[in-house]
Scaffold this motif. Structure first.
Motif, PDB file in Angstrom:
ATOM      1  N   VAL A 192       0.855  -1.182   0.000  1.00  0.00           N
ATOM      2  CA  VAL A 192       0.000   0.000   0.000  1.00  0.00           C
ATOM      3  C   VAL A 192       0.892   1.233   0.000  1.00  0.00           C
ATOM      4  N   ALA A 193       1.123   1.799  -1.169  1.00  0.00           N
ATOM      5  CA  ALA A 193       1.909   3.023  -1.321  1.00  0.00           C
ATOM      6  C   ALA A 193       1.887   3.423  -2.781  1.00  0.00           C
ATOM      7  N   ALA A 194       2.064   4.721  -3.020  1.00  0.00           N
ATOM      8  CA  ALA A 194       2.054   5.200  -4.398  1.00  0.00           C
ATOM      9  C   ALA A 194       3.194   4.593  -5.198  1.00  0.00           C
ATOM     10  N   ASP A 195       4.330   4.342  -4.532  1.00  0.00           N
ATOM     11  CA  ASP A 195       5.471   3.766  -5.229  1.00  0.00           C
ATOM     12  C   ASP A 195       5.536   2.258  -5.106  1.00  0.00           C
ATOM     13  N   GLY A 196       4.578   1.653  -4.374  1.00  0.00           N
ATOM     14  CA  GLY A 196       4.540   0.201  -4.238  1.00  0.00           C
ATOM     15  C   GLY A 196       5.652  -0.369  -3.379  1.00  0.00           C
ATOM     16  N   MET A 197       6.347   0.465  -2.597  1.00  0.00           N
ATOM     17  CA  MET A 197       7.497   0.001  -1.839  1.00  0.00           C
ATOM     18  C   MET A 197       7.153  -0.354  -0.400  1.00  0.00           C
ATOM     19  N   VAL A 198       6.102   0.228   0.162  1.00  0.00           N
ATOM     20  CA  VAL A 198       5.759  -0.035   1.552  1.00  0.00           C
ATOM     21  C   VAL A 198       5.054  -1.372   1.655  1.00  0.00           C
ATOM     22  N   GLN A 199       5.677  -2.321   2.320  1.00  0.00           N
ATOM     23  CA  GLN A 199       5.113  -3.651   2.485  1.00  0.00           C
ATOM     24  C   GLN A 199       5.316  -4.103   3.923  1.00  0.00           C
ATOM     25  N   ASN A 200       4.389  -4.892   4.405  1.00  0.00           N
ATOM     26  CA  ASN A 200       4.477  -5.367   5.781  1.00  0.00           C
ATOM     27  C   ASN A 200       4.746  -6.861   5.866  1.00  0.00           C
ATOM     28  N   PRO A 250      -4.273  -1.753  -3.830  1.00  0.00           N
ATOM     29  CA  PRO A 250      -3.139  -0.853  -3.604  1.00  0.00           C
ATOM     30  C   PRO A 250      -3.481   0.322  -2.699  1.00  0.00           C
ATOM     31  N   LEU A 251      -4.765   0.435  -2.308  1.00  0.00           N
ATOM     32  CA  LEU A 251      -5.198   1.585  -1.515  1.00  0.00           C
ATOM     33  C   LEU A 251      -5.773   1.203  -0.157  1.00  0.00           C
ATOM     34  N   HIS A 252      -6.173  -0.066   0.034  1.00  0.00           N
ATOM     35  CA  HIS A 252      -6.680  -0.545   1.323  1.00  0.00           C
ATOM     36  C   HIS A 252      -5.893  -1.800   1.696  1.00  0.00           C
ATOM     37  N   HIS A 253      -5.129  -1.734   2.766  1.00  0.00           N
ATOM     38  CA  HIS A 253      -4.224  -2.843   3.048  1.00  0.00           C
ATOM     39  C   HIS A 253      -4.922  -4.085   3.583  1.00  0.00           C
ATOM     40  N   ASN A 254      -6.208  -4.040   3.910  1.00  0.00           N
ATOM     41  CA  ASN A 254      -6.924  -5.226   4.383  1.00  0.00           C
ATOM     42  C   ASN A 254      -7.869  -5.800   3.334  1.00  0.00           C
ATOM     43  N   LEU A 255      -7.819  -5.293   2.133  1.00  0.00           N
ATOM     44  CA  LEU A 255      -8.784  -5.690   1.110  1.00  0.00           C
ATOM     45  C   LEU A 255      -8.087  -6.448  -0.013  1.00  0.00           C
ATOM     46  N   PHE A 256      -8.660  -7.603  -0.397  1.00  0.00           N
ATOM     47  CA  PHE A 256      -8.155  -8.338  -1.555  1.00  0.00           C
ATOM     48  C   PHE A 256      -9.283  -9.126  -2.189  1.00  0.00           C
ATOM     49  N   VAL A 257      -9.078  -9.556  -3.420  1.00  0.00           N
ATOM     50  CA  VAL A 257     -10.082 -10.327  -4.154  1.00  0.00           C
ATOM     51  C   VAL A 257      -9.446 -11.610  -4.673  1.00  0.00           C
ATOM     52  N   SER A 258     -10.295 -12.610  -4.899  1.00  0.00           N
ATOM     53  CA  SER A 258      -9.839 -13.897  -5.435  1.00  0.00           C
ATOM     54  C   SER A 258     -10.869 -14.408  -6.425  1.00  0.00           C
ATOM     55  N   CYS A 259     -10.412 -15.190  -7.408  1.00  0.00           N
ATOM     56  CA  CYS A 259     -11.328 -15.796  -8.363  1.00  0.00           C
ATOM     57  C   CYS A 259     -10.766 -17.148  -8.779  1.00  0.00           C
ATOM     58  N   PRO A 273      -5.485   0.944  -9.895  1.00  0.00           N
ATOM     59  CA  PRO A 273      -4.436   1.548  -9.067  1.00  0.00           C
ATOM     60  C   PRO A 273      -4.833   2.898  -8.462  1.00  0.00           C
ATOM     61  N   THR A 274      -5.944   3.482  -8.898  1.00  0.00           N
ATOM     62  CA  THR A 274      -6.327   4.816  -8.420  1.00  0.00           C
ATOM     63  C   THR A 274      -7.716   4.889  -7.822  1.00  0.00           C
ATOM     64  N   ARG A 275      -8.609   3.973  -8.173  1.00  0.00           N
ATOM     65  CA  ARG A 275      -9.992   4.023  -7.659  1.00  0.00           C
ATOM     66  C   ARG A 275     -10.182   2.853  -6.695  1.00  0.00           C
ATOM     67  N   PRO A 276     -10.442   3.158  -5.422  1.00  0.00           N
ATOM     68  CA  PRO A 276     -10.372   2.149  -4.346  1.00  0.00           C
ATOM     69  C   PRO A 276     -11.263   0.938  -4.535  1.00  0.00           C
ATOM     70  N   LEU A 277     -12.465   1.103  -5.081  1.00  0.00           N
ATOM     71  CA  LEU A 277     -13.406  -0.009  -5.137  1.00  0.00           C
ATOM     72  C   LEU A 277     -13.691  -0.474  -6.568  1.00  0.00           C
ATOM     73  N   VAL A 278     -12.795  -0.159  -7.479  1.00  0.00           N
ATOM     74  CA  VAL A 278     -12.924  -0.633  -8.864  1.00  0.00           C
ATOM     75  C   VAL A 278     -11.937  -1.779  -9.059  1.00  0.00           C
ATOM     76  N   PHE A 279     -12.465  -2.941  -9.492  1.00  0.00           N
ATOM     77  CA  PHE A 279     -11.613  -4.096  -9.728  1.00  0.00           C
ATOM     78  C   PHE A 279     -12.204  -4.944 -10.835  1.00  0.00           C
TER      79      PHE A 279
END
Length: 324
Positions: free
Chosen positions: A195-203, A275-284, A318-324
């Motif tokens: 979760v970061a604009a540069d994609g570098m911040v990871q936990n 990339p904008l909510h660190h607790n959100l992911f999708v699977s298919c 990468p820019t709209r939080p709930l669009v996937f």
């Protein structure tokens, strides 16, 4: 037409853009292989900044020993490209080298780590070294971290994705049946939380999809990785291939699984993190459902059925939080 001209009739199985957006890499591979794959394939790369672009004439045509199932550019170096093959090899190229020079990056003795197909590759940032490592997952139940420099690349540590008692910590009892089907859990896809604009911040959090339909939350224990590798080869093990030269295989760590989610009704084909909510992911997956998850909840937030057929890939905007 493009597949016939470039991939010799082999379908396009994976694609990736570089960090500058001017290079497009397409990996060609068959998804219906049973047994071994001895047919060579390729990765085609187009430079879209050129004035004249021909769909049947890529700027680089990189040969591979078998079908390519995954490709990924380095997040900061636009000319570094990695690919995973059906035969279990991780390949890497430096496309910045001039014409006539060998563009493949050599792998060390420890390169034959995966025994089955490399289902997905990605890059993860490690702040201790202020650099990225390549990570690969496979249906052989392994997740491998690779270190790379100008001289080559080599595996530094392996995670064995297994259903051990310690790996079940935090799992829902209702979902342990997915884990009990086999000792080694075949991994079909992966999503790294960043979760970061540069994609570098990871936990250190990442998610795996499995052949049995399981969706698993995992954790890169960077401190344990550092201690384990340093104990085998010292600090030098992170700068050259010392560990791979001394050992037949890189050191291994226990299963990284920390939590599980409600399983799909078939193999999971894709996992994508927001990339904008660190607790959100999708699977298919093969059951035709697309599921939105909160990483702290076992049941999905919502399940969609956009098609009656298999779903093979999903991604967040990468820019709209709930669009996937």
């Amino acid at each position: 037409d493009e597949e016939e001209a470039v991939g010799h009739g082999v379908p396009a199985a994976a694609l990736a853009w570089n960090c500058k957006g001017n290079l497009l890499a397409v990996g060609y591979g068959r998804m219906d292989i049973q047994g071994t794959d001895s047919e060579p394939s390729c990765v085609a790369v187009w430079n879209l900044s050129r004035i004249f672009i021909k769909s049947d004439k890529p700027d680089d045509l990189l040969e591979t020993p078998s079908s390519v199932l995954s490709v990924a550019f380095h997040p900061q170096h636009p000319a570094i490209l990695a690919a995973g093959t059906f035969s279990g090899e991780l390949l890497m190229w430096n496309l910045g080298k001039s014409d006539g020079m060998e563009k493949s990056v050599p792998v060390t003795k420890g390169g034959a780590v995966h025994r089955e197909c490399v289902s997905q590759i990605d890059w993860v940032y490690w702040d201790r070294f202020n650099d990225y490592m390549c990570v690969s997952c496979s249906t052989d139940g392994k997740v491998v971290l690779w270190r790379a420099n100008e001289d080559g690349f080599w595996p530094i540590v392996t995670y064995n994705v297994t259903a051990t008692d310690s790996a079940r910590t935090g799992m829902s009892l209702a979902h342990r049946s997915v884990m009990d089907q086999q000792k080694i859990i075949g991994v079909t896809c992966m999503g790294v939380e960043r979760v970061a604009a540069d994609g570098m911040v990871q936990n250190g959090v990442f998610y795996l999809g499995t052949e049995a339909g399981g969706v698993l939350k995992c954790f890169f224990q960077f401190t344990s990785i550092y201690d384990k590798v340093r104990g085998v080869g010292g600090d030098e093990a992170f700068r050259n291939a010392k560990v791979a030269e001394k050992e037949d295989e890189p050191p291994s760590l226990p299963s990284p699984i920390t939590f599980s989610y409600q399983p799909h009704g078939g193999p999971v084909h894709s996992v994508a993190t927001s990339p904008l909510h660190h607790n959100l992911f999708v699977s298919c997956g093969a059951d035709g459902t697309l599921r939105m998850h909160n990483s702290h909840m076992s049941a999905p937030l919502h399940s969609f059925e956009p098609s009656s057929s298999y779903l093979y890939s999903t991604s967040f905007s990468p820019t709209r939080p709930l669009v996937f």
